[in-house]
Design a protein around this motif. Structure first.
Motif, PDB file in Angstrom:
ATOM      1  N   GLU A   6       0.647  -1.548   0.298  1.00 48.86           N
ATOM      2  CA  GLU A   6       0.039   0.056  -0.134  1.00 48.86           C
ATOM      3  C   GLU A   6       0.605   1.428  -0.454  1.00 48.86           C
ATOM      4  OE1 GLU A   6      -4.244   1.682   0.054  1.00 48.86           O
ATOM      5  OE2 GLU A   6      -3.310  -1.540   0.243  1.00 48.86           O
ATOM      6  N   THR A  12      -6.739   2.295  -7.021  1.00 44.93           N
ATOM      7  CA  THR A  12      -6.348   0.524  -7.966  1.00 44.93           C
ATOM      8  C   THR A  12      -6.354   0.354  -8.975  1.00 44.93           C
ATOM      9  OG1 THR A  12      -8.921   0.619  -7.635  1.00 44.93           O
ATOM     10  CG2 THR A  12      -7.197   0.096  -5.624  1.00 44.93           C
ATOM     11  N   SER A  14      -8.757  -1.209 -12.447  1.00 45.89           N
ATOM     12  CA  SER A  14      -9.723  -1.773 -12.614  1.00 45.89           C
ATOM     13  C   SER A  14     -10.029  -1.370 -14.547  1.00 45.89           C
ATOM     14  CB  SER A  14     -11.532  -1.131 -11.822  1.00 45.89           C
ATOM     15  OG  SER A  14     -12.007  -0.191 -11.908  1.00 45.89           O
ATOM     16  N   CYS A  42      -3.434  -8.800 -11.865  1.00 46.89           N
ATOM     17  CA  CYS A  42      -5.098  -8.775 -11.898  1.00 46.89           C
ATOM     18  C   CYS A  42      -6.066  -9.753 -12.851  1.00 46.89           C
ATOM     19  CB  CYS A  42      -6.118  -7.709 -12.028  1.00 46.89           C
ATOM     20  SG  CYS A  42      -5.726  -6.225 -11.391  1.00 46.89           S
ATOM     21  N   ALA A  51     -10.134  -6.078 -11.908  1.00 49.86           N
ATOM     22  CA  ALA A  51     -10.028  -5.748 -10.469  1.00 49.86           C
ATOM     23  C   ALA A  51      -9.316  -5.263  -9.843  1.00 49.86           C
ATOM     24  CB  ALA A  51     -11.588  -4.523  -9.725  1.00 49.86           C
ATOM     25  N   SER A  52      -8.302  -4.731  -9.402  1.00 52.46           N
ATOM     26  CA  SER A  52      -7.502  -4.818  -7.868  1.00 52.46           C
ATOM     27  C   SER A  52      -8.576  -3.684  -6.273  1.00 52.46           C
ATOM     28  CB  SER A  52      -6.157  -3.909  -8.635  1.00 52.46           C
ATOM     29  OG  SER A  52      -6.365  -3.052  -7.771  1.00 52.46           O
ATOM     30  N   THR A  53      -7.591  -4.642  -5.635  1.00 56.21           N
ATOM     31  CA  THR A  53      -7.823  -4.172  -4.363  1.00 56.21           C
ATOM     32  C   THR A  53      -6.813  -3.423  -3.690  1.00 56.21           C
ATOM     33  OG1 THR A  53      -7.401  -6.530  -3.499  1.00 56.21           O
ATOM     34  CG2 THR A  53      -9.706  -6.309  -3.571  1.00 56.21           C
ATOM     35  N   THR A  54      -5.725  -3.727  -4.639  1.00 52.60           N
ATOM     36  CA  THR A  54      -4.303  -3.045  -4.205  1.00 52.60           C
ATOM     37  C   THR A  54      -3.477  -1.792  -4.455  1.00 52.60           C
ATOM     38  OG1 THR A  54      -3.371  -5.601  -3.589  1.00 52.60           O
ATOM     39  CG2 THR A  54      -1.761  -3.475  -3.057  1.00 52.60           C
ATOM     40  N   LYS A  55      -3.746  -0.859  -4.108  1.00 53.19           N
ATOM     41  CA  LYS A  55      -3.275  -0.023  -4.526  1.00 53.19           C
ATOM     42  C   LYS A  55      -1.917   0.312  -5.034  1.00 53.19           C
ATOM     43  CE  LYS A  55      -3.244   4.210  -1.927  1.00 53.19           C
ATOM     44  NZ  LYS A  55      -3.572   5.245  -1.419  1.00 53.19           N
ATOM     45  N   VAL A 110     -10.215   4.802  -8.248  1.00 55.58           N
ATOM     46  CA  VAL A 110      -9.953   4.573  -9.492  1.00 55.58           C
ATOM     47  C   VAL A 110      -9.547   4.593 -10.040  1.00 55.58           C
ATOM     48  CG1 VAL A 110     -11.529   2.765 -10.380  1.00 55.58           C
ATOM     49  CG2 VAL A 110     -11.557   2.623  -7.914  1.00 55.58           C
TER      50      VAL A 110
END
Length: 117
Positions: A6, A12, A14, A42, A51-55, A110
């Protein structure tokens, strides 16, 4: 590269990947910045979205379409099954070095991308 740490700046990613107008499946999308030594991978959903959940840090990323993750379990002949890319995908997209896809990630929650191959 999966699950990069992070950071305060960045965001992120997507979006959607299509091949010849149809959602691409059976692959992963890899964002890679060799100068920073960071990136993220991804998985593509059945509808071609990701979509990623990590920045990831704010930067320009080279983008490639890579084979899906595998557990490397033995196949029928006892050797691990090697994941393959979709058969119609041009080989140039398989590596960040040869792919002409890029993505500019900004410091926002995003960053949305559409890759039409």
């Amino acid at each position: 590269m999966i699950g990069c740490g992070e950071s305060n700046a960045g965001g992120t990613v997507s979006g959607k990947v299509t091949l010849n107008g149809k959602p691409l499946t059976g692959a992963n999308v890899k964002f890679h910045n060799p100068d920073l030594g960071v990136g993220i991978t991804c998985e593509l959903s059945p509808d071609g979205t990701f979509a990623s959940t990590t920045k990831i840090p704010e930067a320009t990323y080279q983008v490639a379409i890579i084979p899906p993750n595998t557990s490397h379990e033995p196949g029928a002949d006892g050797m691990p099954v090697i994941p393959k890319l979709p058969k119609d995908l041009p080989q140039k997209y398989a590596s960040p070095d040869t792919s002409d896809l890029t993505a500019e990630v900004h410091s926002q929650p995003v960053n949305e991308f559409t890759f039409e191959l």
